[in-house]
Scaffold this active site. Structure first.
Site, PDB file in Angstrom:
ATOM      1  N   LYS A 164       0.374  -1.253  -0.135  1.00 37.09           N
ATOM      2  CA  LYS A 164      -0.107  -0.120   0.040  1.00 37.09           C
ATOM      3  C   LYS A 164       0.998   1.023  -0.093  1.00 37.09           C
ATOM      4  O   LYS A 164       2.168   1.222   0.280  1.00 37.09           O
ATOM      5  CB  LYS A 164      -0.892  -0.218   1.456  1.00 37.09           C
ATOM      6  CG  LYS A 164      -0.190  -0.024   2.522  1.00 37.09           C
ATOM      7  CD  LYS A 164      -0.972   0.302   3.658  1.00 37.09           C
ATOM      8  CE  LYS A 164      -0.763   2.179   3.824  1.00 37.09           C
ATOM      9  NZ  LYS A 164      -0.239   2.495   4.629  1.00 37.09           N
ATOM     10  N   ASP A 193      -2.237  -6.471   2.492  1.00 38.46           N
ATOM     11  CA  ASP A 193      -2.768  -5.259   3.197  1.00 38.46           C
ATOM     12  C   ASP A 193      -2.454  -5.669   4.727  1.00 38.46           C
ATOM     13  O   ASP A 193      -3.292  -7.070   5.218  1.00 38.46           O
ATOM     14  CB  ASP A 193      -4.471  -4.891   3.308  1.00 38.46           C
ATOM     15  CG  ASP A 193      -5.038  -4.021   4.639  1.00 38.46           C
ATOM     16  OD1 ASP A 193      -3.922  -3.733   5.689  1.00 38.46           O
ATOM     17  OD2 ASP A 193      -6.398  -3.264   4.144  1.00 38.46           O
ATOM     18  N   HIS A 194      -1.536  -5.858   5.490  1.00 44.27           N
ATOM     19  CA  HIS A 194      -1.326  -6.313   6.752  1.00 44.27           C
ATOM     20  C   HIS A 194      -1.494  -6.374   7.427  1.00 44.27           C
ATOM     21  O   HIS A 194      -1.788  -7.569   8.370  1.00 44.27           O
ATOM     22  CB  HIS A 194       0.379  -5.495   7.280  1.00 44.27           C
ATOM     23  CG  HIS A 194       0.280  -4.484   8.121  1.00 44.27           C
ATOM     24  ND1 HIS A 194      -0.344  -3.581   7.717  1.00 44.27           N
ATOM     25  CD2 HIS A 194      -0.303  -4.285   9.307  1.00 44.27           C
ATOM     26  CE1 HIS A 194       0.232  -2.486   8.275  1.00 44.27           C
ATOM     27  NE2 HIS A 194       0.719  -2.780  10.102  1.00 44.27           N
ATOM     28  N   HIS A 256      -6.913  -0.065   5.933  1.00 46.40           N
ATOM     29  CA  HIS A 256      -6.869  -0.967   6.938  1.00 46.40           C
ATOM     30  C   HIS A 256      -8.290  -1.534   7.471  1.00 46.40           C
ATOM     31  O   HIS A 256      -9.325  -2.213   7.447  1.00 46.40           O
ATOM     32  CB  HIS A 256      -5.606  -0.730   8.279  1.00 46.40           C
ATOM     33  CG  HIS A 256      -4.653  -0.588   6.959  1.00 46.40           C
ATOM     34  ND1 HIS A 256      -4.135  -1.463   6.890  1.00 46.40           N
ATOM     35  CD2 HIS A 256      -3.800   0.465   8.063  1.00 46.40           C
ATOM     36  CE1 HIS A 256      -2.607  -1.585   6.187  1.00 46.40           C
ATOM     37  NE2 HIS A 256      -2.601  -0.792   6.929  1.00 46.40           N
TER      38      HIS A 256
HETATM   39  C1  BG6 Z   1       0.405   1.114   8.224  1.00 46.47           C
HETATM   40  C2  BG6 Z   1       0.655   2.596   8.078  1.00 46.47           C
HETATM   41  O1  BG6 Z   1       0.256   0.686   6.767  1.00 46.47           O
HETATM   42  O2  BG6 Z   1       0.190   0.848   9.267  1.00 46.47           O
HETATM   43  C3  BG6 Z   1       1.684   3.716   9.442  1.00 46.47           C
HETATM   44  O3  BG6 Z   1       1.293   3.215   7.351  1.00 46.47           O
HETATM   45  C4  BG6 Z   1       0.926   2.688  10.975  1.00 46.47           C
HETATM   46  O4  BG6 Z   1       1.766   4.635   9.928  1.00 46.47           O
HETATM   47  C5  BG6 Z   1       1.020   1.020  10.589  1.00 46.47           C
HETATM   48  O5  BG6 Z   1       1.734   2.808  11.776  1.00 46.47           O
HETATM   49  C6  BG6 Z   1       0.193   0.415  11.866  1.00 46.47           C
HETATM   50  O6  BG6 Z   1      -0.354  -0.981  12.027  1.00 46.47           O
HETATM   51  P1  BG6 Z   1      -0.006  -1.504  12.971  1.00 46.47           P
HETATM   52  O7  BG6 Z   1      -0.258  -3.028  12.291  1.00 46.47           O
HETATM   53  O8  BG6 Z   1       1.265  -1.431  13.632  1.00 46.47           O
HETATM   54  O9  BG6 Z   1      -1.211  -1.490  14.109  1.00 46.47           O
END
Ligand code: BG6
Length: 516
Positions: A164, A193-194, A256
């Site tokens: 993304k 999308d992690h 997300h």
């Molecule tokens: C990323 C964003 O996709 O997700 C970041 O670009 C954000 O800004 C991050 O900090 C949050 O991921 P997680 O897994 O720490 O909730």
């Protein structure tokens, strides 16, 4: 479900393949991708026959790269590295350096892939991971296509994982899709999308469709509202340059949060793999009515953090962060009310909020049920009886809470709210993971459920774009409007209070046995 276990329940290793990582010397590769691949190897989910080929601008060769990733894995692995396992891994790692705009890089890449395949007698399957700046996505895919690297044969797949953000608005997302579609079919594109790699996000589906008790009440008759909070304590760290052109709406909501929302709200799919889930997710997104300009003003709130205190430490204002414009109008907080116009959800508000430098790091979904139809226990007792709530805790603790009511023991009627808690930490084995394991593995077996299909990306941008337009036309005049370490601007509380609600934050208790 222990970490790493693929959602679809496959347990065969991925197909033998060459994994080409563009952006091989970047942060994502060292912090997430290599540790995830190593974890998959330990779990025997990485194919026995594989190779990893890093591509980056930094000068280097196989030897230097092997040394570098050995140092990286020791720093970033989620568990102590087993030497024998890593030695096997690292001798299958290769590297080439080159400029992604230069066709010569891709010629050398094609030759190197052929060499590596010969050395390890690998079949023609190649997974390309674009861990690079989004402005290069289209270029790299075009170059791969031009040299024939995206062409599949009957026994060789070619797949491309794209990080993304996919576009920065509706028009650019459409353009990017058009560009990459010249070299790739939709089934070859894995838009990652992690959040969909997170254990508890995947569990939303298991929870809803693996239990028969929730689905009958999962609708407007029983549910009064839904809240989704994705709060971070961190600021923009060293990503000011990127973030200042993005903001939380693009960075978190378009991908997300709308993804989590669609899993919470979608209709039951007919199967858990392939396109079934993705068909249902896109239907929900399409049912969210894009806002008219006056609705944007009424139903959204934006914020930007001022200096403040987090964990007893002073932290700077957003405008003082490195690489951020000192007069920046970029939002670091958003709250909004969305409506899903379909039979299941008509008139049920979906409140979402997300921001940086908030009071706690937490991602949770709160399902607020309607009150019991008749209160029976007398005015004073009844006033203690809050409506039932179900909380899906996504992070940092993973679990589920159902708030119910029970009578306190004793001769009088006294009612208490009791949280029924389920915490993953108490549930079977779970291995530390990066969150990328399932996604990488799924790509290696051709399982697309957890990746965004283009129609859902488009539908998400259709929701977000009108908000971006209004915000751009009417720059915020009150930034910064919340102190770091708080829950965002007051207008966020007012937004939800208008409907008689308030934001909930339910930290899930850590089970005593797991406390450090
Ligand atoms: C990323 C964003 O996709 O997700 C970041 O670009 C954000 O800004 C991050 O900090 C949050 O991921 P997680 O897994 O720490 O909730």
């Amino acid at each position: 479900m222990p970490a790493h276990q693929p959602l679809t329940g496959h347990d065969r290793p991925g197909d033998p393949c060459t994994i080409v990582i563009f952006g091989a010397s970047g942060d994502l590769t060292k912090r997430k991708l290599l540790p995830a691949l190593y974890n998959l190897k330990r779990l025997k989910l990485l194919p026995e026959n594989f190779a990893v080929l890093g591509v980056a601008v930094t000068e280097g060769n196989d030897e230097i790269y092997r040394e570098k990733i050995t140092a990286d894995i020791n720093e970033f692995a989620t568990e102590p590295v087993e030497k024998a396992e890593w030695d096997e891994f690292v001798k299958r790692a290769y590297y080439i350096s080159g400029d992604f705009n230069d066709a010569g890089t891709f010629q050398r890449l094609a030759a190197k892939i052929t060499d590596v395949q010969k050395t390890h007698q690998l079949p023609g399957n190649v997974l390309f991971y674009l861990a690079i700046t989004p402005t290069l996505f289209a270029k790299v895919v075009e170059q791969l296509g031009a040299i024939g690297l995206t062409a599949e044969t009957e026994d060789a797949w070619r797949r491309v994982i794209i990080e993304k953000p996919f576009g920065r608005d509706l028009a650019s997302a459409r353009e990017l899709n058009l560009e990459i579609s010249k070299s790739l079919r939709e089934r070859q594109i894995y838009r990652i999308d992690h959040y969909l790699g997170k254990e508890t996000v995947q569990n939303i589906m298991v929870f809803r469709f693996g239990n028969s008790v929730f689905e009958p009440i999962w609708n407007r008759r029983y549910i009064e509202y839904v809240q989704i909070t994705v709060a971070e304590e961190l600021g923009v760290e060293l990503r000011g340059g990127y973030y200042d052109h993005s903001g939380v709406l693009r960075d978190m909501v378009q991908n997300h949060i709308l993804s989590v929302l669609s899993l919470v709200a979608m209709e039951p799919p007919t199967s858990i793999s392939g396109d079934s889930v993705r068909n249902e997710k896109v239907k929900v997104l399409e049912a969210i009515r894009p806002m008219e300009p006056e609705e944007v003003i009424e139903n959204t709130v934006r914020g930007q953090y001022a200096a403040g205190v987090i964990d007893a430490k002073n932290v700077p204002a957003y405008r003082s962060e490195p690489d951020v414009n000192p007069k920046s109008n970029t939002e670091t907080f958003v709250a909004m009310k969305l409506e899903v116009d379909n039979w299941r959800w008509a008139e049920v508000p979906f409140y979402i909020r997300s921001g940086k430098r908030l009071a706690a790091r937490t991602t949770e979904v709160v399902i607020g049920f309607r009150r019991a139809p008749l209160m029976l226990f007398g005015k004073q007792v009844d006033s203690n009886v809050l409506p039932n709530r179900l909380v899906l805790h996504i992070q940092p603790e993973e679990g589920i809470t159902l708030d119910i009511h029970a009578k306190r023991p004793g001769p009088k009627i006294e009612i208490s709210n009791i949280p029924l808690n389920f915490n993953y930490r108490e549930f079977g084995e779970s291995t530390a993971a990066t969150g990328y394991e399932t996604l990488l593995y799924d790509c290696m077996i051709g399982e697309t459920t957890l990746f965004h299909r283009y129609d859902s990306v488009d539908a998400s941008w259709q929701i977000v774009n009108p908000i971006l337009d209004v915000w751009q036309a009417l720059p915020a005049r009150d930034f910064p409007n919340y102190a770091a370490g708080t829950w965002g601007p007051e207008s966020s509380d007012e937004l939800i209070a208008k409907d008689g609600h308030r934001w909930h934050h339910y930290p899930l208790a850590i089970p005593p046995c797991a406390e450090k």
